[in-house]
Design an enzyme around this catalytic site. Structure first.
Site, PDB file in Angstrom:
ATOM      1  N   ASN A   9       1.061  -1.148  -0.049  1.00 14.39           N
ATOM      2  CA  ASN A   9       0.133   0.036   0.143  1.00 14.39           C
ATOM      3  C   ASN A   9       0.875   1.239   0.258  1.00 14.39           C
ATOM      4  O   ASN A   9       1.445   1.469   1.103  1.00 14.39           O
ATOM      5  CB  ASN A   9      -0.993  -0.174   1.081  1.00 14.39           C
ATOM      6  N   TRP A  10       0.871   1.803  -1.337  1.00  9.13           N
ATOM      7  CA  TRP A  10       1.920   2.958  -1.203  1.00  9.13           C
ATOM      8  C   TRP A  10       1.322   4.249  -0.508  1.00  9.13           C
ATOM      9  O   TRP A  10       2.083   5.122  -0.435  1.00  9.13           O
ATOM     10  CB  TRP A  10       2.217   3.428  -2.880  1.00  9.13           C
ATOM     11  N   LYS A  11      -0.110   3.988  -0.191  1.00 11.55           N
ATOM     12  CA  LYS A  11      -0.519   5.353   0.358  1.00 11.55           C
ATOM     13  C   LYS A  11      -0.418   6.689  -0.740  1.00 11.55           C
ATOM     14  O   LYS A  11      -0.268   6.366  -1.987  1.00 11.55           O
ATOM     15  CB  LYS A  11      -0.001   5.806   1.667  1.00 11.55           C
ATOM     16  N   HIS A  98      -9.383   0.707   4.709  1.00 13.12           N
ATOM     17  CA  HIS A  98      -8.472   1.008   5.233  1.00 13.12           C
ATOM     18  C   HIS A  98      -8.619   1.575   6.592  1.00 13.12           C
ATOM     19  O   HIS A  98      -9.330   2.521   6.412  1.00 13.12           O
ATOM     20  CB  HIS A  98      -7.298   1.585   4.434  1.00 13.12           C
ATOM     21  N   GLU A 100      -7.021   4.154   7.715  1.00 11.17           N
ATOM     22  CA  GLU A 100      -7.177   5.838   7.330  1.00 11.17           C
ATOM     23  C   GLU A 100      -8.342   6.126   6.754  1.00 11.17           C
ATOM     24  O   GLU A 100      -8.700   7.238   6.889  1.00 11.17           O
ATOM     25  CB  GLU A 100      -5.697   6.027   6.631  1.00 11.17           C
ATOM     26  N   GLU A 170      -5.373  -5.339  10.628  1.00 12.37           N
ATOM     27  CA  GLU A 170      -4.260  -4.305  10.730  1.00 12.37           C
ATOM     28  C   GLU A 170      -4.677  -3.759  11.934  1.00 12.37           C
ATOM     29  O   GLU A 170      -5.513  -2.630  11.973  1.00 12.37           O
ATOM     30  CB  GLU A 170      -4.383  -3.193   9.442  1.00 12.37           C
ATOM     31  N   GLY A 176       2.188   2.071  10.781  1.00 10.28           N
ATOM     32  CA  GLY A 176       3.147   3.344  10.759  1.00 10.28           C
ATOM     33  C   GLY A 176       3.710   3.695  12.009  1.00 10.28           C
ATOM     34  O   GLY A 176       4.392   4.757  12.104  1.00 10.28           O
ATOM     35  N   SER A 216       3.352  -2.362  10.391  1.00  8.28           N
ATOM     36  CA  SER A 216       4.992  -2.328  10.524  1.00  8.28           C
ATOM     37  C   SER A 216       5.686  -3.408  10.416  1.00  8.28           C
ATOM     38  O   SER A 216       6.529  -3.838  10.984  1.00  8.28           O
ATOM     39  CB  SER A 216       4.998  -1.581  11.987  1.00  8.28           C
ATOM     40  N   GLY A 237       2.675  -1.331   4.412  1.00  9.15           N
ATOM     41  CA  GLY A 237       2.831   0.141   4.006  1.00  9.15           C
ATOM     42  C   GLY A 237       4.277   0.799   3.675  1.00  9.15           C
ATOM     43  O   GLY A 237       4.953   0.363   2.496  1.00  9.15           O
ATOM     44  N   GLY A 238       4.880   1.340   4.977  1.00  9.01           N
ATOM     45  CA  GLY A 238       6.100   1.847   4.689  1.00  9.01           C
ATOM     46  C   GLY A 238       7.156   0.952   3.803  1.00  9.01           C
ATOM     47  O   GLY A 238       7.790   1.607   3.074  1.00  9.01           O
TER      48      GLY A 238
END
Ligand code: PEP
Length: 253
Positions: A9-11, A98, A100, A170, A176, A216, A237-238
């Site tokens: 997930n590049w966000k 998600h 977010e 998640e 994150g 993470s 993610g990251g």
């Protein structure tokens, strides 16, 4: 055997050049390092879909996904992107719900049902996210919280529809933050989710449903987390923004 999936997930990150570089590196590593039995899904921002799709080309085992879709089929909804558009640009997967989106854009369980239906009607595979905030984990009521998210959004689907879905657990406190759930915490929740799905859709369908862990994840902790029986991969993610880390996570089964 359930599918093993590692989805990035590049966000809202990476410009065109950066996105192309990352995709090319991942495609080359995936091919050169002969990754078998694992599906990679790249979920860039919408504007990257066409470019990323072109770079993935015919690579078997790497798929395109989006990070969101509209709950509506089409019409006067400025700024929205429909599931049929995503499919026409070559997406196979779409992330739905998600944390977010739930938190910053106030997406409710009911809205997420409509988005899931749009995705399914247009042949997309939803990666449906669930997960509890820190205060729920601290109160020890995480199983009830997460299973309610799933029943409220997904239990109105037919078994045929549900059979296409991928779940991503998640925990919000791990996204994150650098704070991962322990592999035992992940396994316990994944087993609780599978049991809950089985109580409604039947054991066979629950056993076939891929359940990914997200929060993470990195090449250091992925082997332990992915070794658990009910963990079928990760939503990353990251670490999905670094080709080496992302591919190493995919090699962690
Ligand atoms: C995510 O946003 O889905 C996620 C898991 O992020 P991170 O890996 O950065 O915690």
């Amino acid at each position: 055997m359930r599918k093993k999936i590692v989805a990035g997930n590049w966000k809202m990150n990476l410009n065109q050049e950066e996105g192309h570089k990352l995709t090319s590196e991942i495609v080359h590593m995936f091919e050169d390092e002969n990754l078998k039995d694992v599906i990679l899904v790249l979920n860039p921002p919408f504007v990257h879909l066409q470019g990323v799709k072109k770079l993935i080309g015919e690579t078997k085992g790497i798929f395109l996904g989006a990070q969101n879709c509209s709950d509506k089929a089409s019409g006067a909804f400025t700024g929205e992107i429909s599931a049929s558009m995503l499919a026409s640009f070559g997406s196979t997967y779409v992330i739905i719900g998600h944390s977010e989106r739930r938190e910053y854009f106030k997406e409710t369980n009911a809205l997420l049902t409509a988005k899931t239906k749009q995705a399914l009607e247009n042949g997309l595979i939803p990666i449906f996210c669930c997960g509890e905030p820190l205060e729920i984990r601290e109160a020890g009521t995480q199983d009830a919280y997460v299973t309610a998210q799933l029943s409220e959004s997904l239990f109105g689907l037919s078994p045929e529809e549900f059979g296409k879905i991928v779940i991503a657990y998640e925990p919000i406190w791990a996204i994150g933050t650098g704070k991962t759930a322990s592999s035992d915490q992940a396994q316990d929740m994944h087993a609780a989710i599978r049991k809950h799905l089985g109580s409604h859709f039947g054991e066979e369908l629950a056993q076939q449903t891929p359940i990914l862990y997200g929060g993470s994840c990195n090449p250091g902790n992925a082997p332990d987390i992915f070794s658990k029986n009910d963990v079928d991969g990760g939503l990353i993610g990251g670490a999905s923004l670094k080709s080496r880390d992302f591919v190493d996570i995919a090699k962690s089964f």
